[in-house]
Design an enzyme around this catalytic site. Sequence first.
Site, PDB file in Angstrom:
ATOM      1  N   LEU A 173      42.506  32.207  50.765  1.00 21.14           N
ATOM      2  CA  LEU A 173      42.851  33.287  49.756  1.00 21.14           C
ATOM      3  C   LEU A 173      43.404  32.974  48.483  1.00 21.14           C
ATOM      4  O   LEU A 173      44.640  32.003  48.858  1.00 21.14           O
ATOM      5  CB  LEU A 173      43.731  34.451  50.372  1.00 21.14           C
ATOM      6  CG  LEU A 173      43.034  35.209  51.718  1.00 21.14           C
ATOM      7  CD1 LEU A 173      44.107  35.975  52.449  1.00 21.14           C
ATOM      8  CD2 LEU A 173      41.752  36.064  51.208  1.00 21.14           C
ATOM      9  N   ASP A 174      43.038  33.189  47.379  1.00 19.90           N
ATOM     10  CA  ASP A 174      43.714  32.954  46.091  1.00 19.90           C
ATOM     11  C   ASP A 174      45.081  33.134  46.117  1.00 19.90           C
ATOM     12  O   ASP A 174      45.255  34.179  46.905  1.00 19.90           O
ATOM     13  CB  ASP A 174      42.970  33.173  44.857  1.00 19.90           C
ATOM     14  CG  ASP A 174      42.883  34.771  44.613  1.00 19.90           C
ATOM     15  OD1 ASP A 174      43.599  35.345  44.456  1.00 19.90           O
ATOM     16  OD2 ASP A 174      41.474  35.114  45.021  1.00 19.90           O
ATOM     17  N   ALA A 175      45.989  32.972  45.085  1.00 21.47           N
ATOM     18  CA  ALA A 175      47.361  33.027  45.189  1.00 21.47           C
ATOM     19  C   ALA A 175      47.355  34.597  44.900  1.00 21.47           C
ATOM     20  O   ALA A 175      48.407  35.095  45.364  1.00 21.47           O
ATOM     21  CB  ALA A 175      47.966  32.240  43.952  1.00 21.47           C
ATOM     22  N   THR A 202      45.781  37.202  45.708  1.00 24.03           N
ATOM     23  CA  THR A 202      45.218  37.870  46.980  1.00 24.03           C
ATOM     24  C   THR A 202      46.284  37.771  48.172  1.00 24.03           C
ATOM     25  O   THR A 202      46.584  36.699  48.625  1.00 24.03           O
ATOM     26  CB  THR A 202      43.910  37.412  47.484  1.00 24.03           C
ATOM     27  OG1 THR A 202      42.947  37.619  46.350  1.00 24.03           O
ATOM     28  CG2 THR A 202      43.109  38.414  48.425  1.00 24.03           C
TER      29      THR A 202
END
Length: 334
Positions: free
Chosen positions: A198-200, A202
């Site tokens: 998960l990107d930062a 999200t």
Amino acid sequence: MAPTVVVTISAAHAPDAPRGGAWSNAPRGSKFDGPPRKRPAAPTPPATNKRGKPKTEKPQRVVSQNPLVSNAKPARHQHAEITKHDGPPKGDGVRLQKVLAQAGVASRRAAEELIDQGRVEVDGRIVVEQGLRVDPENAVVRVDGVRVVVQKDLVYLAMNKPRGWQCTMSDDLGRPCVGDIVSERVQSGQRLFHVGRLDADTEGLLLFTNDGDLAHRLMHPSFEVPKTYLATVHGVVERSTGKQLRDGVTLDDGPAKVDAFTVLEINEGKTLVKLVLHEGRKHIVRRLLDAVGHPVVRLVRTNVGVVALGDQRPGTQRVLGRSEVGGLYEAVGL
């Protein structure tokens, strides 16, 4: 013709005969001892019972002789009795009821009842006999069709990743990362890794495990494990937007589409939508929504297969339940 003279000699005057009659005084064992005389046996009285009546003879058991060995050629089709092999030899492996108890399925006594009811399956075969031994490292055990994890060293965790945290086990720049949340487990010897990324910006559900086979299949799009997201986007989303996303949108790295799309709420120029998709390309949800003209304001992943985030607080972790792990196994065909 001369007359015949008959001379009679009495035994008493016989020249060779001992006195007292023939053989009467001869010692036993001498040449004069004749053959021994046998006395006639006294008749045996018939056997009687307690009432004095003659006993009837009991029927004799007939002893059968060994059958003759036939050298005849056997028939082409014969139905031979097949001996069941109930698993590893006695002494190898661990008893099935103990394995179920260690996996948290039930107590040993309750596990025995599950076996008696035919609800336990080992390597594709329903087990109804007690005492079967299995290899916890290789056996595939299911209860009511749901796979049970029987290896002690396998770990399955669900984390609610906070917004702004890096999805790495460590960060060279000192930024907060998900590895910090599971650091105690890693230091105790558990080799954990996160399933996907998960990107930062999200937040939401992130799975951790040391089960490489399961992790690989969960991340591979060919197994089509659904992932659910809640996204707050700019603008009012029209109904046609959902159809466009379900039909597919062309991105820089190829076409992409969602499995399901629902508008949940519209408020102050923003819309809360729900998306379900099985792809795992980088920033796939954000890029899809940007492509249809609705940039993402906030993005939360709420479900991975049967595992739901629920009301788990950000920055916390929990151990997956037996049904959740079994559901993941079923989703990827393990």
